[in-house]
Design an enzyme around this catalytic site. Structure first.
Site, PDB file in Angstrom:
ATOM      1  N   LEU A   1       3.211  14.138 -27.410  1.00 37.29           N
ATOM      2  CA  LEU A   1       2.029  13.339 -27.117  1.00 37.29           C
ATOM      3  C   LEU A   1       1.128  14.065 -26.127  1.00 37.29           C
ATOM      4  CD1 LEU A   1       3.747   9.859 -26.712  1.00 37.29           C
ATOM      5  CD2 LEU A   1       2.481  10.673 -28.690  1.00 37.29           C
TER       6      LEU A   1
ATOM      7  N   LEU B   1      -0.559   3.313 -22.566  1.00 37.47           N
ATOM      8  CA  LEU B   1       0.615   3.754 -23.313  1.00 37.47           C
ATOM      9  C   LEU B   1       1.006   5.182 -22.975  1.00 37.47           C
ATOM     10  CD1 LEU B   1       2.706   3.058 -25.498  1.00 37.47           C
ATOM     11  CD2 LEU B   1       1.076   3.932 -27.198  1.00 37.47           C
ATOM     12  N   ASP B   2       2.248   5.369 -22.505  1.00 35.83           N
ATOM     13  CA  ASP B   2       2.833   6.681 -22.199  1.00 35.83           C
ATOM     14  C   ASP B   2       2.012   7.479 -21.185  1.00 35.83           C
ATOM     15  OD1 ASP B   2       5.038   6.337 -23.908  1.00 35.83           O
ATOM     16  OD2 ASP B   2       3.878   7.007 -25.646  1.00 35.83           O
ATOM     17  N   GLN B   3       1.308   6.783 -20.311  1.00 33.56           N
ATOM     18  CA  GLN B   3       0.471   7.451 -19.314  1.00 33.56           C
ATOM     19  C   GLN B   3       0.913   7.143 -17.889  1.00 33.56           C
ATOM     20  OE1 GLN B   3      -2.159   9.623 -20.204  1.00 33.56           O
ATOM     21  NE2 GLN B   3      -1.166   9.330 -22.187  1.00 33.56           N
TER      22      GLN B   3
END
Length: 286
Positions: A198, A229-231
């Site tokens: 990602l 998200l995913d940060q």
């Protein structure tokens, strides 16, 4: 031989002269034996961070008395702080979907006594791992999640988490996006793992995409969950090198291996109070 009981003090505050001396003098005045000490200053923000591990038996007071006595000192420096007791294990709720590698690894480490944590329950949106979880003597909650019932499902998840009096939640490849309400309510208390592709390779079959592009490194990131998200703030990362001879199946296997290892390390850092969140990053005292 079991590890000695310890108290771990972690703090952050505006940086200034005398913090280390004041805290060390506070501990030694109570007979405290500091067996591990770390500190760091963020010069751009002028913020100071500290972690000290104290032998419990060396102190002439209880942990409750220690916390009470520390409050005036903490207030004088404007500290955000906590003192944890190694004799009190954190309570961890695990969430999982259908991928097996992380849940197997976490339960194996827990069963072997490698993770200093209690697991009051496992929550899943599928029934896949009920047998595995219940074999370990852990309650299993099946909470289906669909586009239509997400608000109700996540309210149920939060009720289970709160009823379990859990301290943290680990997403062991839980393949659903948590609600913003959950992310805010449990900020700094939800840990996730994802592959390193990602944001380059988004969506289905990231390892196929990576193989088609001839990538040379794959890895994993362990982080705290936020509404982005995913940060969220990163706790731990690692990579391994691959080459043209590796098949897609090799990449998937390598990816699972490194996800397990990185999640376990990041989780241990959290359980041992080695992580302090600062803005959208972390200070990790290894």
């Amino acid at each position: 031989m079991s590890d000695p009981r310890t108290y771990t003090l972690t703090l952050s505050c505006p940086d200034r002269l005398g913090i280390v001396a004041a805290v060390s003098q506070f501990v030694t005045a109570r007979g405290g034996w500091i067996i591990e000490a770390n500190h760091h200053a963020e010069q751009e923000d002028n913020v100071f961070f500290m972690r000290q591990v104290i032998l419990a038996d060396s102190l002439n007071c209880s942990v409750a008395q220690l916390r009470t006595a520390f409050e005036p000192l903490a207030k004088s420096f404007g500290m955000t702080w906590s003192i944890s007791d190694s004799a009190v294990k954190k309570r961890m709720v695990v969430m999982v979907s259908k991928q097996e590698h992380c849940i197997y690894d976490l339960l194996g480490r827990w069963h072997a006594g490698e993770l200093p944590v209690d697991i009051p329950c496992v929550i899943s949106n599928h029934e896949t791992f009920r047998g595995l979880v219940e074999w370990h003597g852990i309650p299993f909650h099946h909470v289906p999640v669909t586009p239509e019932n997400k608000p109700q499902a996540y309210r149920q998840v939060m009720d289970i988490f709160d009823t379990a009096q859990a301290d943290l939640m680990v997403l062991a490849r839980y393949m659903q996006v948590l609600s913003p309400e959950m992310c805010e309510r449990y900020a700094g208390r939800i840990i996730n793992i994802h592959h390193s592709f990602l944001p380059s390779f988004v969506g289905a079959k990231p390892y196929h995409q990576a193989h088609d592009r001839g990538v040379k490194l794959i890895g994993a990131t362990c982080h705290y969950v936020t509404a982005d998200l995913d940060q969220g703030p990163i706790i731990e990362q690692d990579v391994i090198r691959i080459d043209h001879s590796d098949l897609i199946s090799d990449l998937v296997r390598y990816g699972k291996d490194i996800e397990k290892a990185v999640l376990a390390r990041g989780l241990r850092f959290h359980l041992e109070d080695r992580v302090i969140v600062h803005k959208n990053k972390t200070i990790v005292f290894r």
